[in-house]
Scaffold this active site. Structure first.
Site, PDB file in Angstrom:
ATOM      1  N   CYS A  79       0.796  -1.336   0.075  1.00 32.88           N
ATOM      2  CA  CYS A  79       0.045   0.019   0.086  1.00 32.88           C
ATOM      3  C   CYS A  79       0.949   1.331   0.064  1.00 32.88           C
ATOM      4  O   CYS A  79       1.467   1.433  -0.886  1.00 32.88           O
ATOM      5  CB  CYS A  79      -1.088  -0.042   1.030  1.00 32.88           C
ATOM      6  N   HIS A 162      -3.224  -5.136   1.663  1.00 34.53           N
ATOM      7  CA  HIS A 162      -2.731  -5.255   2.902  1.00 34.53           C
ATOM      8  C   HIS A 162      -2.563  -6.954   3.229  1.00 34.53           C
ATOM      9  O   HIS A 162      -3.490  -7.245   3.884  1.00 34.53           O
ATOM     10  CB  HIS A 162      -3.413  -4.526   3.967  1.00 34.53           C
ATOM     11  N   GLU A 164      -0.817  -8.314   5.242  1.00 34.05           N
ATOM     12  CA  GLU A 164      -0.735  -8.481   6.777  1.00 34.05           C
ATOM     13  C   GLU A 164      -1.686  -8.366   7.727  1.00 34.05           C
ATOM     14  O   GLU A 164      -1.830  -8.629   8.668  1.00 34.05           O
ATOM     15  CB  GLU A 164       0.359  -7.492   7.133  1.00 34.05           C
TER      16      GLU A 164
HETATM   17  N1  GLN Z   1      -3.679   6.498   1.132  1.00 38.08           N
HETATM   18  C1  GLN Z   1      -2.357   6.271   1.543  1.00 38.08           C
HETATM   19  C2  GLN Z   1      -1.262   6.905   0.625  1.00 38.08           C
HETATM   20  O1  GLN Z   1      -1.477   7.468  -0.042  1.00 38.08           O
HETATM   21  C3  GLN Z   1      -1.831   4.563   1.351  1.00 38.08           C
HETATM   22  C4  GLN Z   1      -3.075   3.960   2.334  1.00 38.08           C
HETATM   23  C5  GLN Z   1      -2.566   2.627   2.947  1.00 38.08           C
HETATM   24  O2  GLN Z   1      -1.541   2.398   2.918  1.00 38.08           O
HETATM   25  N2  GLN Z   1      -3.618   2.016   3.512  1.00 38.08           N
HETATM   26  O3  GLN Z   1      -0.081   6.997   1.317  1.00 38.08           O
END
Ligand code: GLN
Length: 184
Positions: A79, A162, A164
């Site tokens: 992410c 994610h 995890e």
């Molecule tokens: N929206 C976050 C970003 O732009 C990423 C979201 C996440 O890691 N769950 O950094």
């Protein structure tokens, strides 16, 4: 094997728990002293990429981490961790990323989707990015609704979701396989 987990902000504890379940040793990285410990790989967790980038710069971690990845250290970015590897951040991976890509309605959602080399994987997306385009050397591993959500470029593995935050350990096991291959 010991894996460093960047712990500046975000979901680092969940990655550590996952590695613990798999019997893999890990330590948290908050500063250069932590970073300088011996490690076989790095995980950059989800969170807020703007905050992670800022603290990484403040701690003088940006250049050492970039150099280590360029030198071949296996890295898993999830992410915000995926965002950290793109051209606008660490720039180690040949990908273009769209942040907060699913809009307000779909800010968070769950899917089960094919992941090349693993099979069907549960995927939790939280204000997730997706990969808009990939360059040379990047292997696309998963596509959800026409958007690339997982990819690999030699030592670098990224997921928009994610792994995890589920009980499914196979993405982490895939990464451990990459580390073992790098060490042989
Ligand atoms: N929206 C976050 C970003 O732009 C990423 C979201 C996440 O890691 N769950 O950094």
């Amino acid at each position: 094997m010991v894996i460093a987990i960047l712990a500046l902000q975000g979901a680092f504890a969940e990655h550590q728990q996952m590695l613990h379940l798999l019997g893999v040793e890990s330590f948290l990285v908050r500063n250069l002293n932590d970073w300088n410990q011996k490690k076989d790989a790095l995980i950059i967790p989800g969170g807020e990429s703007t905050a992670i980038m800022k603290i990484m710069n403040d701690e003088g971690l940006t250049a050492p981490i970039r150099d280590a990845i360029r030198a071949g250290l296996p890295v898993l970015g999830t992410c915000a961790g995926l965002i950290m590897l793109d051209g606008a951040h660490l720039g180690t991976m040949n990908i273009q990323v769209k942040r907060n890509a699913y809009g307000r309605q779909l800010g968070s959602f769950y899917a089960e989707n094919e992941f090349k080399g693993i099979g069907s994987v549960p995927m939790t997306f939280i204000r997730a990015p997706y990969i808009e385009s990939v360059g040379e050397g990047v292997n696309v591993l998963s596509v959800v609704d026409d958007h690339i959500v997982a990819a690999r470029q030699s030592n670098q593995l990224v997921c928009a979701f994610h792994p995890e935050l589920t009980t499914d350990t196979r993405v982490h096991e895939y990464f451990i396989g990459m580390i073992n291959a790098a060490n042989n």
